[in-house]
Design an enzyme around this catalytic site. Structure first.
Site, PDB file in Angstrom:
ATOM      1  N   PRO A 140       0.809  -1.218   0.000  1.00 43.24           N
ATOM      2  CA  PRO A 140       0.000   0.000   0.000  1.00 43.24           C
ATOM      3  C   PRO A 140       0.845   1.272   0.000  1.00 43.24           C
ATOM      4  O   PRO A 140       0.341   2.350  -0.289  1.00 43.24           O
ATOM      5  CB  PRO A 140      -0.820  -0.114   1.301  1.00 43.24           C
ATOM      6  CG  PRO A 140      -0.813  -1.558   1.640  1.00 43.24           C
ATOM      7  CD  PRO A 140       0.499  -2.086   1.153  1.00 43.24           C
ATOM      8  N   GLU A 187       0.801  -8.848   8.730  1.00 46.71           N
ATOM      9  CA  GLU A 187       0.867  -7.441   9.135  1.00 46.71           C
ATOM     10  C   GLU A 187       1.777  -6.637   8.211  1.00 46.71           C
ATOM     11  O   GLU A 187       1.634  -5.439   8.063  1.00 46.71           O
ATOM     12  CB  GLU A 187       1.375  -7.344  10.588  1.00 46.71           C
ATOM     13  CG  GLU A 187       1.500  -5.938  11.128  1.00 46.71           C
ATOM     14  CD  GLU A 187       0.174  -5.196  11.183  1.00 46.71           C
ATOM     15  OE1 GLU A 187       0.198  -3.952  11.185  1.00 46.71           O
ATOM     16  OE2 GLU A 187      -0.886  -5.865  11.234  1.00 46.71           O
ATOM     17  N   ARG A 200      -2.633  -8.112 -21.352  1.00 51.41           N
ATOM     18  CA  ARG A 200      -3.581  -7.695 -22.395  1.00 51.41           C
ATOM     19  C   ARG A 200      -2.948  -6.695 -23.369  1.00 51.41           C
ATOM     20  O   ARG A 200      -3.465  -6.505 -24.462  1.00 51.41           O
ATOM     21  CB  ARG A 200      -4.849  -7.114 -21.773  1.00 51.41           C
ATOM     22  CG  ARG A 200      -4.662  -5.811 -21.031  1.00 51.41           C
ATOM     23  CD  ARG A 200      -5.942  -5.386 -20.311  1.00 51.41           C
ATOM     24  NE  ARG A 200      -7.037  -5.164 -21.227  1.00 51.41           N
ATOM     25  CZ  ARG A 200      -7.217  -4.031 -21.899  1.00 51.41           C
ATOM     26  NH1 ARG A 200      -6.364  -3.038 -21.766  1.00 51.41           N
ATOM     27  NH2 ARG A 200      -8.252  -3.893 -22.713  1.00 51.41           N
ATOM     28  N   ASP A 249      -8.603   2.544 -24.738  1.00 52.91           N
ATOM     29  CA  ASP A 249      -8.909   2.288 -23.337  1.00 52.91           C
ATOM     30  C   ASP A 249      -8.964   3.580 -22.532  1.00 52.91           C
ATOM     31  O   ASP A 249      -8.334   4.579 -22.876  1.00 52.91           O
ATOM     32  CB  ASP A 249      -7.818   1.407 -22.703  1.00 52.91           C
ATOM     33  CG  ASP A 249      -8.004  -0.063 -23.012  1.00 52.91           C
ATOM     34  OD1 ASP A 249      -9.110  -0.451 -23.406  1.00 52.91           O
ATOM     35  OD2 ASP A 249      -7.033  -0.819 -22.845  1.00 52.91           O
TER      36      ASP A 249
END
Length: 222
Positions: free
Chosen positions: A86, A113, A150, A164
């Protein structure tokens, strides 16, 4: 291209690898994807991979040795290593395009954790898929892999990804199919006109309009 994903939960990838575009890309040898359980690289009793954090605190922390051993075993001259966390750089379409140029990518999935800080020294890039926290890096690693695969030559039609969302800092234009009139909602006349230049202009106008409404921050990047 070869992508190696280091995880403690290889079974999570069964459906991901055996459905849709990813499956076809593997079968067509556009990409090689290996799911590696790094628990087998642990030298601790019972192949333990985590322990309590020094200094106290909640949760368990991934130990460095199994990850380092796995990377030592897999890494080659042209390997690029991504750590899912994160705290990393927020992933975007430009980064997906950049990663298609790599020959070999290792993606490390964190869990519990967190991971021992020394594991960060292995990474060429730390990546986050958004400002939220998941239980592990498996889902982010799938998202990253899917977004790269992709874009590889021959996996899907080039036109399918050239328009896109996020290309040229614009969201994608609206698309329609049959029926022409569904519950009073009609397909725009321009799309039925057969006039390709007018259709192109309409689509660009809709991209700009949609981006201004939903993601005005993208226009500031242009």
């Amino acid at each position: 291209m070869r992508i190696d994903i280091l995880t403690l939960f290889p079974k999570m990838f069964a459906g991901f690898l055996n459905e849709s575009i990813i499956k076809r890309a593997i079968e067509q040898k556009k990409v090689e994807i290996n799911i590696i359980d790094f628990r087998k690289y642990s030298k601790a009793p019972h192949n333990r991979v985590d322990d309590y954090p020094y200094g106290g605190g909640a949760g368990m922390v991934l130990m460095p040795e199994p990850i380092f051993n796995a990377v030592d075993d897999l890494k080659g001259e042209n390997t690029f290593i991504i750590l899912c966390t994160p705290q990393g750089k927020v992933y975007d379409q430009k980064l997906a395009y950049d990663l298609t140029k790599r020959e070999h990518i290792i993606i490390i999935c964190g869990h519990y954790e967190g991971f021992d800080e020394r594991i960060r020294t292995l990474a060429d890039l730390e990546v986050s898929i958004g400002d939220f926290v998941l239980t592990g890096g498996e889902i982010p690693s799938m998202a990253i892999t899917d977004s790269i695969v992709r874009l590889l030559d021959g996996v899907i039609l080039e036109d399918s990804h050239m328009n896109d969302s996020f290309n040229n800092n614009l969201l994608d234009y609206p698309v329609y199919t049959k029926p022409q009139d569904f519950r009073g909602m009609k397909v725009p006349d321009v799309l039925l006109s057969g006039h390709h230049e007018n259709i192109r202009k309409w689509r660009l106008e809709e991209q700009i309009k949609r981006t201004k409404l939903r993601r005005p921050d993208l226009l500031k990047k242009g």
